[in-house]
Design a protein around this motif. Structure first.
Motif, PDB file in Angstrom:
ATOM      1  N   ALA A  66       0.879  -1.310   0.092  1.00 38.25           N
ATOM      2  CA  ALA A  66       0.051   0.092  -0.044  1.00 38.25           C
ATOM      3  C   ALA A  66       0.771   0.990  -0.095  1.00 38.25           C
ATOM      4  CB  ALA A  66      -0.747   0.013   1.189  1.00 38.25           C
ATOM      5  N   GLY A  67       2.091   1.416   0.178  1.00 39.38           N
ATOM      6  CA  GLY A  67       2.965   2.356   0.014  1.00 39.38           C
ATOM      7  C   GLY A  67       3.557   2.941   1.253  1.00 39.38           C
ATOM      8  N   GLY A  68       3.414   2.485   2.486  1.00 37.41           N
ATOM      9  CA  GLY A  68       4.103   2.858   3.819  1.00 37.41           C
ATOM     10  C   GLY A  68       5.440   3.166   3.640  1.00 37.41           C
ATOM     11  N   LEU A  69       6.182   2.348   3.307  1.00 41.10           N
ATOM     12  CA  LEU A  69       7.882   2.669   3.163  1.00 41.10           C
ATOM     13  C   LEU A  69       7.973   3.850   1.957  1.00 41.10           C
ATOM     14  CD1 LEU A  69      10.652   1.916   3.928  1.00 41.10           C
ATOM     15  CD2 LEU A  69      10.631   0.189   2.241  1.00 41.10           C
ATOM     16  N   ASP A  70       7.353   3.706   0.942  1.00 42.78           N
ATOM     17  CA  ASP A  70       7.273   4.638  -0.179  1.00 42.78           C
ATOM     18  C   ASP A  70       7.023   6.211   0.315  1.00 42.78           C
ATOM     19  OD1 ASP A  70       6.914   1.699  -1.332  1.00 42.78           O
ATOM     20  OD2 ASP A  70       7.283   2.998  -3.035  1.00 42.78           O
ATOM     21  N   LEU A  71       5.954   6.295   1.169  1.00 40.90           N
ATOM     22  CA  LEU A  71       5.477   7.440   1.743  1.00 40.90           C
ATOM     23  C   LEU A  71       6.264   8.125   2.801  1.00 40.90           C
ATOM     24  CD1 LEU A  71       3.182   9.550   1.218  1.00 40.90           C
ATOM     25  CD2 LEU A  71       2.063   8.252   3.266  1.00 40.90           C
ATOM     26  N   LYS A 116      -3.525  -7.082  -5.656  1.00 43.24           N
ATOM     27  CA  LYS A 116      -4.339  -5.980  -6.594  1.00 43.24           C
ATOM     28  C   LYS A 116      -4.852  -4.949  -5.770  1.00 43.24           C
ATOM     29  CE  LYS A 116      -8.973  -6.289  -9.018  1.00 43.24           C
ATOM     30  NZ  LYS A 116      -9.530  -5.473  -7.896  1.00 43.24           N
ATOM     31  N   GLU A 117      -5.594  -5.206  -4.618  1.00 38.35           N
ATOM     32  CA  GLU A 117      -6.063  -4.184  -3.765  1.00 38.35           C
ATOM     33  C   GLU A 117      -5.021  -3.188  -3.193  1.00 38.35           C
ATOM     34  OE1 GLU A 117      -8.948  -7.145  -4.274  1.00 38.35           O
ATOM     35  OE2 GLU A 117      -7.023  -7.289  -3.477  1.00 38.35           O
ATOM     36  N   ALA A 118      -3.676  -3.751  -2.948  1.00 36.58           N
ATOM     37  CA  ALA A 118      -2.796  -2.761  -2.476  1.00 36.58           C
ATOM     38  C   ALA A 118      -2.227  -2.098  -3.654  1.00 36.58           C
ATOM     39  CB  ALA A 118      -1.561  -3.708  -1.941  1.00 36.58           C
ATOM     40  N   LEU A 119      -2.329  -2.477  -4.735  1.00 35.88           N
ATOM     41  CA  LEU A 119      -1.698  -1.384  -6.063  1.00 35.88           C
ATOM     42  C   LEU A 119      -3.062  -0.599  -6.182  1.00 35.88           C
ATOM     43  CD1 LEU A 119       0.182  -4.116  -8.227  1.00 35.88           C
ATOM     44  CD2 LEU A 119       0.823  -2.448  -6.781  1.00 35.88           C
ATOM     45  N   GLU A 120      -3.893  -0.913  -6.278  1.00 35.22           N
ATOM     46  CA  GLU A 120      -5.198   0.052  -6.228  1.00 35.22           C
ATOM     47  C   GLU A 120      -4.917   1.044  -5.329  1.00 35.22           C
ATOM     48  OE1 GLU A 120      -8.574  -2.905  -7.966  1.00 35.22           O
ATOM     49  OE2 GLU A 120      -8.846  -2.216  -5.925  1.00 35.22           O
ATOM     50  N   THR A 121      -4.639   0.818  -4.107  1.00 37.56           N
ATOM     51  CA  THR A 121      -4.495   1.951  -3.031  1.00 37.56           C
ATOM     52  C   THR A 121      -3.516   2.667  -3.305  1.00 37.56           C
ATOM     53  OG1 THR A 121      -5.436   0.429  -1.085  1.00 37.56           O
ATOM     54  CG2 THR A 121      -3.648   2.145  -0.672  1.00 37.56           C
ATOM     55  N   TYR A 122      -2.201   1.962  -3.721  1.00 35.46           N
ATOM     56  CA  TYR A 122      -0.989   2.783  -4.176  1.00 35.46           C
ATOM     57  C   TYR A 122      -1.314   3.849  -5.350  1.00 35.46           C
ATOM     58  CZ  TYR A 122       4.034   3.401  -4.979  1.00 35.46           C
ATOM     59  OH  TYR A 122       5.251   3.823  -4.864  1.00 35.46           O
ATOM     60  N   PHE A 126      -0.298   7.943  -4.960  1.00 30.20           N
ATOM     61  CA  PHE A 126       0.779   8.630  -5.521  1.00 30.20           C
ATOM     62  C   PHE A 126       0.495   9.066  -6.618  1.00 30.20           C
ATOM     63  CE2 PHE A 126       2.519   5.963  -1.996  1.00 30.20           C
ATOM     64  CZ  PHE A 126       3.766   6.362  -1.860  1.00 30.20           C
ATOM     65  N   PRO A 127       1.620   9.976  -7.266  1.00 31.06           N
ATOM     66  CA  PRO A 127       1.234  10.693  -8.547  1.00 31.06           C
ATOM     67  C   PRO A 127       1.055   9.698  -9.519  1.00 31.06           C
ATOM     68  CG  PRO A 127       3.160  11.701  -7.047  1.00 31.06           C
ATOM     69  CD  PRO A 127       2.803  10.431  -6.233  1.00 31.06           C
ATOM     70  N   ASN A 128       0.611  10.203 -10.672  1.00 30.86           N
ATOM     71  CA  ASN A 128       0.128   9.191 -11.765  1.00 30.86           C
ATOM     72  C   ASN A 128       1.405   8.976 -12.768  1.00 30.86           C
ATOM     73  OD1 ASN A 128       0.378  11.585 -13.336  1.00 30.86           O
ATOM     74  ND2 ASN A 128      -1.900  12.053 -13.589  1.00 30.86           N
ATOM     75  N   HIS A 129       2.586   9.532 -12.522  1.00 33.29           N
ATOM     76  CA  HIS A 129       3.671   9.128 -13.276  1.00 33.29           C
ATOM     77  C   HIS A 129       4.454   7.925 -12.883  1.00 33.29           C
ATOM     78  CE1 HIS A 129       5.623  11.611 -10.051  1.00 33.29           C
ATOM     79  NE2 HIS A 129       6.439  10.739 -10.111  1.00 33.29           N
ATOM     80  N   VAL A 130       4.019   7.402 -11.677  1.00 34.78           N
ATOM     81  CA  VAL A 130       4.865   6.158 -11.152  1.00 34.78           C
ATOM     82  C   VAL A 130       4.062   4.991 -12.147  1.00 34.78           C
ATOM     83  CG1 VAL A 130       5.164   4.825  -9.292  1.00 34.78           C
ATOM     84  CG2 VAL A 130       4.632   7.236  -9.040  1.00 34.78           C
ATOM     85  N   TYR A 131       5.080   4.130 -12.521  1.00 35.72           N
ATOM     86  CA  TYR A 131       4.785   3.163 -13.317  1.00 35.72           C
ATOM     87  C   TYR A 131       4.494   2.076 -12.283  1.00 35.72           C
ATOM     88  CZ  TYR A 131       4.983  -0.495 -17.056  1.00 35.72           C
ATOM     89  OH  TYR A 131       4.708  -1.592 -17.892  1.00 35.72           O
TER      90      TYR A 131
END
Length: 433
Positions: A66-71, A116-122, A126-131
């Motif tokens: 879900a992006g905790g480390l990334d955020l 799947k759901e975690a990537l939907e959360t991500y 996060f900005p739409n430029h992230v692949y």
């Protein structure tokens, strides 16, 4: 423990008393098996598809969840760019944060997971430029380049909360993190995992992991940290590994604790401070009976304490602090003196706060109406429980962010050209590159 060919709880049996040599042999066999899973097909993407920035530290995130480390990393990079007060104030409000986040010294390029759901959360946050790449990491032939690679590789086989299997195939997904390092040679990596990895297989599993990361061409620093020592209202011990490429003249040092008991430390953040304002509006929470295993130990903290570790399961969520404390009445048996009807599990909103995600962070439940509300909620509990607490990630990343500011302005100052290592360091792992 070992796994045998049976269904149910009986499928796990006590393992033989492995010697260190036995453990080493098992590890090398499993590493070889994991390498054999790599599919040698064409890549899913080209470098032209990624939005790199030459004046930033470009981020590649593996097992991103879900992006905790990334955020937390992004927040640390914003803090060194605009100042702590401005960054932390903006972090409370999505509109303010979105207007500033591009100033972070870290720039996300690519994120991968299979949940799947975690990537939907991500994607929501996060900005739409992230692949964003939904694919089994074992089937990725080549990885995109970046300056820093992040990842909390899966840990069920390491966890002390369940069967601890030396030969659990999930223990070896870290090999694909290392494949990424070997292929792309980023300046830095950050990896995170559970405390149990330190002791599995008499410590040989962790020793092998550190050696393998080092063999990819990195000096590896590792430490067991507790999230509550860095302002997280939760007792949560995790191992971090930080790697600096061998030709980079920079020594990483783990940050000192900011919270605790002692001179110069802030008080631990309590549950009352974190979620007290949600008492009358907690939002949705997992409902249902409590199993014998759940009731085998205390699940309830006081308002003036920190939460138990948030797990990746709605059914296993801790109990809300209101009401009477749980009472032990026998060995491995606790009860609610004021009755089950007066107790509930922590809600999604509450564990989100305890994991230090901001209130604006949106989580996806998959929106599948064919499964129960509990089932949909459990997908969110899983995402939040699997995540690195955002403020812990920020603390671990902060020393790197401070160094990056200088590195971006004067990279030659830190490159030891005469000592630069190539991918030959990974030959002992026989990794496909």
């Amino acid at each position: 423990m070992v796994k045998i060919n049976e269904r149910g709880r009986g499928k796990f049996k006590p393992a033989p008393d492995y010697t260190i040599e036995d453990v080493k042999r098992i590890l090398m066999e499993k590493i070889a098996e994991e390498i054999d899973t790599v599919v040698e097909d064409e890549s899913d993407f080209t470098e032209q598809e990624f939005k790199y920035k030459t004046n930033k530290f470009n981020v590649v995130s593996l097992f991103c969840g879900a992006g905790g480390l990334d955020l937390g990393l992004e927040l640390a990079g914003l803090e060194v760019a605009v100042g702590t007060d401005k960054a932390m104030e903006a972090f409370k409000d999505k509109e303010k944060y979105d207007s500033l986040r591009h100033e972070s010294v870290f720039h996300h390029v690519y994120s991968n997971d299979i949940f799947k759901e975690a990537l939907e959360t991500y994607q929501k946050n996060f900005p739409n430029h992230v692949y964003i790449h939904r694919k089994d990491i074992r089937k990725i032939k080549s990885f995109p380049k970046g300056n820093i690679v992040l990842g909390g590789f899966p840990c069920p086989g390491f966890s002390e909360a369940g069967p601890r299997l030396v030969d659990d195939k999930r223990n070896f997904l870290y090999i694909h993190f290392i494949r990424c390092l070997v292929q792309t040679q980023p300046e830095v990596f950050i990896a995170e995992n559970v405390k149990g990895m330190l002791t599995l297989g008499k410590g040989e599993v962790f020793k092998q992991i550190v050696e393998d990361f080092a063999a990819a061409g990195y000096r590896v620093y590792h430490k067991l940290v507790n999230a509550r020592d860095y302002g997280v209202p939760q007792i949560r011990e995790r191992v971090f590994l930080v790697g600096i490429r061998n030709d980079i003249d920079y020594k990483y040092e783990f940050p000192k604790e900011t919270h605790g008991i002692g001179k110069g430390l802030l008080p631990f953040v309590t549950l009352k401070e974190a979620i007290g304002d949600l008492r009358d509006n907690p939002g949705k929470y997992y409902k249902g009976s409590y199993s014998t295993i759940y009731m085998s130990r205390n699940r309830k903290k006081r308002w003036d304490e920190q939460s138990f570790t948030i797990q990746a399961s709605g059914r296993q969520a801790p109990i809300h602090p209101d009401g009477l404390p749980m009472k032990k009445i026998d060995t491995n048996k606790w009860i609610f003196p004021d009755g089950e009807e007066n107790n509930r599990r922590l809600s999604v909103k509450e564990i989100q706060r305890i994991q230090t995600f901001p209130d604006w962070y949106q989580f996806s439940d998959g929106n599948n109406m064919k499964i129960s509300e509990n089932g949909r909620l459990d997908k969110i509990y899983k995402q939040i429980g699997n995540a690195v607490p955002v403020l812990l990630a920020r603390a671990i990343s902060k020393p790197i962010a401070e160094w990056v500011v200088d590195y971006l302005n004067n990279p030659n100052k830190y490159i030891k050209k005469e000592d630069k290592k190539s991918n030959q360091n990974a030959i002992q792992l026989e990794l496909p590159v």
